[in-house]
Design a protein around this motif. Structure first.
Motif, mmCIF file in Angstrom:
data_model
loop_
_atom_site.group_PDB
_atom_site.id
_atom_site.type_symbol
_atom_site.label_atom_id
_atom_site.label_comp_id
_atom_site.label_asym_id
_atom_site.label_seq_id
_atom_site.Cartn_x
_atom_site.Cartn_y
_atom_site.Cartn_z
ATOM 1 N N GLN A 13 0.847 -1.197 0.000
ATOM 2 C CA GLN A 13 0.000 0.000 0.000
ATOM 3 C C GLN A 13 0.880 1.243 0.000
ATOM 4 O OE1 GLN A 13 -3.311 -0.259 -0.314
ATOM 5 N NE2 GLN A 13 -2.916 -2.469 -0.463
ATOM 6 N N THR A 16 0.804 4.015 2.988
ATOM 7 C CA THR A 16 1.035 3.589 4.364
ATOM 8 C C THR A 16 2.335 4.163 4.891
ATOM 9 O OG1 THR A 16 -0.143 1.526 3.974
ATOM 10 C CG2 THR A 16 1.327 1.603 5.881
ATOM 11 N N THR A 318 3.390 -3.466 7.279
ATOM 12 C CA THR A 318 2.287 -3.350 8.216
ATOM 13 C C THR A 318 1.900 -4.768 8.639
ATOM 14 O OG1 THR A 318 0.577 -3.524 6.523
ATOM 15 C CG2 THR A 318 1.467 -1.330 6.961
ATOM 16 N N ILE A 319 1.069 -4.881 9.643
ATOM 17 C CA ILE A 319 0.661 -6.213 10.096
ATOM 18 C C ILE A 319 -0.032 -6.962 8.970
ATOM 19 C CG2 ILE A 319 -0.859 -7.457 11.658
ATOM 20 C CD1 ILE A 319 1.630 -6.416 12.994
ATOM 21 N N GLU A 320 -0.923 -6.272 8.211
ATOM 22 C CA GLU A 320 -1.627 -6.928 7.119
ATOM 23 C C GLU A 320 -0.659 -7.376 6.032
ATOM 24 O OE1 GLU A 320 -2.393 -3.978 8.418
ATOM 25 O OE2 GLU A 320 -4.091 -4.679 9.636
ATOM 26 N N GLU A 321 0.293 -6.495 5.697
ATOM 27 C CA GLU A 321 1.256 -6.831 4.657
ATOM 28 C C GLU A 321 2.180 -7.958 5.092
ATOM 29 O OE1 GLU A 321 1.639 -2.424 2.562
ATOM 30 O OE2 GLU A 321 2.973 -3.012 4.191
ATOM 31 N N LYS A 323 1.426 -10.497 6.787
ATOM 32 C CA LYS A 323 0.766 -11.779 6.558
ATOM 33 C C LYS A 323 0.963 -12.216 5.111
ATOM 34 C CE LYS A 323 -2.761 -10.949 10.111
ATOM 35 N NZ LYS A 323 -4.203 -10.685 10.360
ATOM 36 N N HIS A 368 7.414 -11.608 14.114
ATOM 37 C CA HIS A 368 6.015 -11.184 14.020
ATOM 38 C C HIS A 368 5.547 -10.583 15.346
ATOM 39 C CE1 HIS A 368 2.012 -11.192 12.208
ATOM 40 N NE2 HIS A 368 1.560 -11.556 13.407
ATOM 41 N N LYS A 372 4.262 -6.780 15.976
ATOM 42 C CA LYS A 372 2.942 -6.532 16.585
ATOM 43 C C LYS A 372 3.086 -5.577 17.766
ATOM 44 C CE LYS A 372 -1.071 -9.197 18.225
ATOM 45 N NZ LYS A 372 -1.241 -8.650 19.579
ATOM 46 N N LYS A 375 3.677 -2.008 16.347
ATOM 47 C CA LYS A 375 2.510 -1.371 15.742
ATOM 48 C C LYS A 375 1.492 -0.968 16.804
ATOM 49 C CE LYS A 375 4.477 -2.575 11.906
ATOM 50 N NZ LYS A 375 5.424 -1.648 11.249
#
Length: 597
Positions: A13, A16, A318-321, A323, A368, A372, A375
């Motif tokens: 993204q 971001t 980011t956390i979503e990325e 993953k 990870h 976390k 963030k």
């Protein structure tokens, strides 16, 4: 091994916010992928080494020479970096000499400080419990080291180097280190000959016991060449052998560079570091010998992949990325380990890959968790932080991975020992973790990291300044860091499976690695700022004599490469042992005298 292809680029993204680390591009570019081995030079070196090896072997097994002469020969062979050709002969001679005298400390040879110190160092390096009482004879009536010893510069230098093999409770060796350090530092400003001054200054900056084997060998070749009493045969062997190994290492680095290019990470993940050279250099410090070529390649590739993993979790995603990234990286990592599995299955050693795979999963989970926390702005307790950080430091991964390609020497017993996470492994990774946090403190604050060792420790101790936690490690709460080297890990350390301890790797941080240029000019220019640590001060068992054959000096030391100066080994095929009239591999002038041609 076949190339490992990465998956498709991740859909990042663009809007971001990311705490970019602003990594510098690789200093190496793509120079090593185009390396071509000079087969003529390689063949010439190989033939010369084989002939010279047999002549040196004859010197070692000569029954007529005195024990002191034999020990000096062993010392020279080891300092010149050719000891791996004669491990069997060296061990047999040391066994014979050590057991030929029931009380070594009383032997007449040890009335000379330099002789006593050199023998003490060599015996301890190889696992023999030579008593430190040998140095009592060099004390005065007040129990202090005799000031007259300061007139013997080589003796003082030898004692200084020997003192780095002390163990817990040996007060006389602690005193020897303080005594020699103080006087050697003052000698440097006096009128020492250039030959001695150069050795003293380097020893004070980088003791032999804490050095990188190939760099120490390269440096000692130049020193030994100036020695009027040098053995020209040994010197010639050392030069040919060094050049031969250098070509081998460059060929392996070429393979690594092409593998990295095939991964395509520089286009698919342009924000990660290209650290192939540095990661290979780390692996090469774990074992430089030619028969560990496969082990170096496997270990270097795992270090590279863990470096990429760290960059994503620590600096960018980011956390979503993350993953999505985990899925993409997982494909590349699975492919890599499948290659290792196939290679090890051919050797009947498929079991050797399991520990490394497990450790890689463990480090990914730890990364990870740290991401976390970052963030979410969560600051864990110090114990909670350490339970995760001891995995994220990567020490277990690299230790387990270092044994994968070592062949039959790394048995199922070896991997069982690693899996049980012995005390020396736990202690070492604790030290590395906390030292890394100390060095990175300011940088981590700039990146917005809220869960670091210092921050978590300060949270539990209100009012504490950031400097105060620097007195940790050990149980990492109750014992000052300086005492951790004497932690009670002896029982675990001395009864590990039979393998070569110098191949237990250390952990390094490559995030800000300058050019470790071992492929150009194999001479370290300045080690004053390289923090190094010494495993060998772990309390020893009552008797080293039952320890497998070990040269403790060669254990890779924990180094923060961020302050490592340019060590230029990779491009200049330095000082080839060839006649001046014969072109060297890359066109440089050979260093050897024409008489050696």
């Amino acid at each position: 091994m076949a190339s490992t292809k990465a998956g498709n680029p991740i859909d990042w993204q663009p809007d971001t916010f990311r705490p970019s680390a602003n990594f510098e591009p690789s200093l190496w570019g793509d120079r090593f992928s185009s390396f071509h081995l000079d087969n003529q030079a390689f063949e010439m070196y190989s033939k010369e080494v084989e002939v010279l090896k047999e002549e040196v072997r004859s010197m070692l097994i000569d029954a007529e020479s005195k024990a002191s002469e034999k020990m000096n020969l062993i010392n020279t062979i080891e300092r010149l970096g050719v000891f791996y050709h004669f491990e069997k002969e060296i061990e047999e001679k040391l066994e014979q000499i050590f057991h030929s005298h029931s009380h070594l400390e009383d032997h007449e040879d040890y009335n000379d400080l330099s002789t006593a110190a050199i023998h003490f160092r060599i015996f301890r390096q190889h696992g023999y419990n030579m008593s430190c009482d040998v140095f009592n004879k060099f004390k005065d009536n007040n129990g202090k080291f005799n000031e007259n010893l300061t007139r013997d510069v080589m003796g003082m230098l030898s004692l200084y180097e020997a003192s780095h093999l002390r163990i817990n409770g040996e007060d006389i060796i602690d005193e020897a280190l303080a005594f020699t350090t103080t006087h050697l530092e003052s000698m440097v400003t006096d009128e020492l000959s250039p030959f001695l001054a150069k050795q003293v200054m380097h020893a004070l900056e980088q003791p032999l016991h804490k050095g990188i084997p190939r760099l120490e060998a390269r440096r000692y070749i130049s020193i030994y060449e100036e020695d009027v009493s040098k053995n020209k045969l040994l010197l010639k062997l050392a030069k040919f052998d060094f050049n031969l190994l250098q070509l081998t290492h460059k060929q392996e680095l070429c393979h690594m560079s092409r593998w990295w290019n095939d991964l395509g990470f520089e286009s698919k993940l342009p924000f990660v570091r290209s650290r192939v050279v540095e990661c290979y250099f780390w692996a090469m410090t774990a074992y430089f010998e030619p028969h560990y070529s496969l082990g170096r390649i496997i270990l270097a590739k795992i270090i590279v992949m863990s470096s990429v993993l760290n960059d994503i979790y620590d600096e960018y995603g980011t956390i979503e990325e993350l993953k999505l990234f985990t899925d993409a990286m997982q494909r590349a990592i699975i492919n890599l380990y499948e290659e290792f599995d196939k290679e090890m299955t051919k050797q009947g050693r498929s079991y050797s890959v399991d520990g490394s795979k497990y450790a890689f999963k463990e480090i990914a989970r730890s990364y990870h968790m740290e991401a976390k926390w970052c963030k979410e702005g969560y600051v864990p307790s110090f114990d909670e932080f350490m339970s995760n950080a001891l995995n994220s430091v990567g020490y277990y991964l690299l230790t387990a991975s270092s044994f994968v390609g070592m062949g039959a020497i790394a048995t199922t017993e070896t991997f069982g020992w690693i899996k049980d996470k012995p005390k020396i492994l736990v202690a070492s990774r604790t030290i590395v973790r906390l030292m890394d946090d100390i060095v990175d403190y300011e940088e981590d604050l700039e990146k917005g990291h809220v869960a670091t060792g210092i921050i978590c420790y300060m949270k539990e101790h209100a009012g504490m300044s950031k400097e105060e936690p620097y007195g940790w490690p050990d149980d990492y709460r109750h014992v000052p860091a300086s005492d951790y080297w004497h932690a009670p890990t002896a029982a675990d350390y001395w009864h590990v499976p039979t393998f070569d301890y110098r191949h237990v790797p250390a952990v390094a941080d490559y995030r800000l690695v300058p050019a470790v240029d071992y492929l150009q000019t194999p001479t370290a220019t300045d080690f004053r700022h390289v923090p190094t640590f010494d495993y060998r001060h772990v309390p020893a068992a009552t008797d080293y004599r039952h320890v497998p054959t070990v040269d403790y000096r060669q254990v890779p030391i924990v180094v923060d490469y961020r302050q490592t100066p340019m060590v230029d080994y990779w491009q200049v095929a330095n000082q080839h042992v060839t006649p001046v009239s014969q072109p060297s591999v890359l066109g440089e002038q050979p260093m050897v005298n024409q008489s050696y041609g």
